[in-house]
Design an enzyme around this catalytic site. Structure first.
Site, PDB file in Angstrom:
ATOM      1  N   HIS A   1       0.840  -1.209   0.000  1.00  0.00           N
ATOM      2  CA  HIS A   1       0.000   0.000   0.000  1.00  0.00           C
ATOM      3  C   HIS A   1       0.875   1.259   0.000  1.00  0.00           C
ATOM      4  CE1 HIS A   1      -3.930   1.901   1.742  1.00  0.00           C
ATOM      5  NE2 HIS A   1      -3.261   2.789   1.028  1.00  0.00           N
TER       6      HIS A   1
ATOM      7  N   ARG B   1       2.118   8.876  -6.662  1.00  0.00           N
ATOM      8  CA  ARG B   1       1.760  10.230  -7.140  1.00  0.00           C
ATOM      9  C   ARG B   1       1.996  10.486  -8.617  1.00  0.00           C
ATOM     10  NH1 ARG B   1      -1.284  10.512  -2.797  1.00  0.00           N
ATOM     11  NH2 ARG B   1      -0.275  11.280  -0.914  1.00  0.00           N
TER      12      ARG B   1
ATOM     13  N   ASP C   1      -9.361   2.835  -3.212  1.00  0.00           N
ATOM     14  CA  ASP C   1      -8.429   3.639  -2.435  1.00  0.00           C
ATOM     15  C   ASP C   1      -9.142   4.444  -1.359  1.00  0.00           C
ATOM     16  OD1 ASP C   1      -5.859   4.449  -1.816  1.00  0.00           O
ATOM     17  OD2 ASP C   1      -6.075   6.268  -2.973  1.00  0.00           O
TER      18      ASP C   1
ATOM     19  N   HIS D   1      -5.102  -0.637   5.997  1.00  0.00           N
ATOM     20  CA  HIS D   1      -4.678   0.181   7.153  1.00  0.00           C
ATOM     21  C   HIS D   1      -5.651   0.204   8.346  1.00  0.00           C
ATOM     22  CE1 HIS D   1      -7.206   2.982   4.990  1.00  0.00           C
ATOM     23  NE2 HIS D   1      -6.254   3.422   4.176  1.00  0.00           N
TER      24      HIS D   1
ATOM     25  N   ASP E   1       1.302   2.605   3.751  1.00  0.00           N
ATOM     26  CA  ASP E   1       0.400   3.679   3.306  1.00  0.00           C
ATOM     27  C   ASP E   1       1.225   4.945   3.025  1.00  0.00           C
ATOM     28  OD1 ASP E   1      -1.812   5.103   2.526  1.00  0.00           O
ATOM     29  OD2 ASP E   1      -2.682   5.298   4.529  1.00  0.00           O
TER      30      ASP E   1
HETATM   31  O1  DOR Z   1      -3.651   9.602   4.826  1.00  0.00           O
HETATM   32  C1  DOR Z   1      -3.995   9.230   3.723  1.00  0.00           C
HETATM   33  N1  DOR Z   1      -3.414   9.695   2.601  1.00  0.00           N
HETATM   34  N2  DOR Z   1      -5.004   8.360   3.611  1.00  0.00           N
HETATM   35  C2  DOR Z   1      -5.536   8.022   2.422  1.00  0.00           C
HETATM   36  O2  DOR Z   1      -6.438   7.239   2.403  1.00  0.00           O
HETATM   37  C3  DOR Z   1      -5.048   8.630   1.173  1.00  0.00           C
HETATM   38  C4  DOR Z   1      -3.662   9.082   1.353  1.00  0.00           C
HETATM   39  C5  DOR Z   1      -3.208   9.983   0.224  1.00  0.00           C
HETATM   40  O3  DOR Z   1      -3.343   9.605  -0.930  1.00  0.00           O
HETATM   41  O4  DOR Z   1      -2.647  11.050   0.523  1.00  0.00           O
END
Ligand code: DOR
Length: 422
Positions: free
Chosen positions: A59, A63, A153, A233, A306
């Site tokens: 996970h 970007r 997501d 998560h 994450d």
């Molecule tokens: O903290 C987070 N950031 N949780 C998410 O579900 C998305 C992620 C993000 O893409 O920045």
């Protein structure tokens, strides 16, 4: 390709050597049994260092395309290489969303270009087009292009009928659905965990039960349809209890939690620290304790970072304007190795949680140090202290509550297919 002989490393408490030939493990055994290694091999003396098979992160957010000022595939994979990860699975919340083959192919090509020998990027396709929760994404096309799982997501599919179809179509393609569990109504405008600290700070809180409510839908559907689902998560004791309950009933459920939910609680937000803002939010010390027990027992199957990089200017804002997320790939092994010192986990647990479990669930190759396994491994100096700064992170971003702190233990070398990548 020349041979590599790593000796005097500590693997799960034993001193071992590894011989690598042609990208694979050619021999692995205790201490001196390998002698000095073959004359043609490059020798690496790993005395005092811990050996781990390369980890898998199921996970991450890389970007690219669309948000390259936060991270791109090359910088994300650099953080992975130096952080001990040989494979990362990246979420679909790019721009455009990874809901079509051309985006999957772009991500894969960027990975191959930046790191031809790995770390490998394995995209996760969108469950619905644009992550809008309305129309199923072309999952067959995504699978053919190289996606290894499906997820909506951070934007959970509100319509249960559509989510059910996502599970059914994904299963036909042998893809696991990864569910970010959050009741969108209970989480509306939330800034942090709902509780004592949100009251003190006057911030709108998100109750942990919102995560559990949404997870309940997923695990019940998994049971009803007899199809797999993976809960992303997990942040709360309540959700861990639900997962234990559904597994006991035989549902095909797996789950992950992240290093921060095992080590930090909601008090990190005190002072309106935007680097402690994440979704799901940091919860209470009781949640941390329950999640530690759940990873130890296997109720929670695996760890994932994450990894959610955001640029400094995006986090240097009033708290309610800051985006959620922590950069994580550079730090995760150091942070979770700390749990072995606290007696929470063993090195063997780390291998299970970071390597074997995600490898099995997502059908990714792992190194078990058997002859013929991919020579994917890293060395970790358990005593090396390092400060988390813009200079020591390979990620483009520095949005982590550990920023500025000193961590103990760091990856010092990493090989993938016998090629040194860090
Ligand atoms: O903290 C987070 N950031 N949780 C998410 O579900 C998305 C992620 C993000 O893409 O920045």
């Amino acid at each position: 390709m020349s041979a590599l002989f790593v000796h005097n490393a500590r693997y799960l408490g034993e001193i071992v050597h590894v011989l690598v030939r042609d990208g694979s493990v050619a021999a692995f055994g205790p201490g001196g049994s390998g002698g000095d290694g073959p004359a043609d091999a490059e020798r690496v003396d790993a005395a005092g260092l811990v050996l781990f098979p390369s980890f898998i992160d199921a996970h991450v957010h890389l970007r690219e395309p669309g948000f390259e000022w936060k991270e791109d595939v090359a910088s994300g994979l650099a953080a992975a290489a130096h952080g001990g990860f040989g494979t990362v699975m990246c979420m679909a919340n790019t721009d455009p969303v990874n809901d079509r083959a051309s985006v999957t192919e772009q991500i894969l090509a960027a990975g191959r270009r930046a790191f031809p020998h790995g770390p490998r990027v394995r995209p996760i396709g969108a469950a619905t087009t644009g992550l809008k929760g309305v129309e199923l994404a072309p999952m067959h096309e995504l699978a053919e292009a190289g996606c290894v799982a499906i997820s909506n997501d951070g934007l959970p599919v509100a319509d249960t009928e559509i989510f059910r179809r996502v599970m059914e179509y994904a299963a036909d393609l042998d893809l696991i659905v990864i569910d970010h569990c959050e009741d969108p109504c209970l989480a509306r405008k939330a800034q942090m965990n709902e509780g004592r600290v949100s009251g003190l700070l006057g911030l709108k809180g998100q109750p942990d039960v919102g995560e559990t409510i949404q997870a309940a839908r997923s695990v019940l559907l998994a049971e009803y349809l007899n199809l797999p689902v993976h809960i992303a998560h997990v942040s709360s004791a309540r959700t861990a209890d639900l997962i234990a309950w559904s597994k006991a009933r035989g549902a095909r459920v797996t789950a992950e939690t992240c290093p921060h939910y095992l080590t930090l609680d909601e008090t990190e937000v005190m002072g309106y620290n935007t680097n402690a803002k994440v979704n799901p939010p940091l919860r209470t010390p009781a949640d941390v304790a329950a999640l530690r027990a759940a990873v130890k027992s296997g109720v929670i199957d695996m760890l994932a970072t994450d990894h959610a990089p955001h640029a400094p200017h995006e986090k240097e804002t009033p708290f309610d304007e800051a985006p959620n997320g922590f950069t994580g790939l550079d730090l995760a092994v150091s942070v979770t190795y700390g749990l072995t010192r606290e007696g929470v986990l063993t090195e063997s647990d780390l291998v299970r949680l970071w390597c074997f479990a995600p490898g099995e669930r997502f059908k990714l190759p792992v190194n078990r140090f058997q002859t013929g396994d991919p020579a994917d491994f890293f060395l970790f100096d358990p005593d090396l202290e390092w400060q988390v700064t813009a200079e020591t992170l390979f990620s483009k971003s520095r949005n982590t509550p550990w920023f500025g702190r000193t961590l103990r233990g760091r990856v010092t070398a990493h090989w993938l297919g016998g090629i040194r990548v860090a």
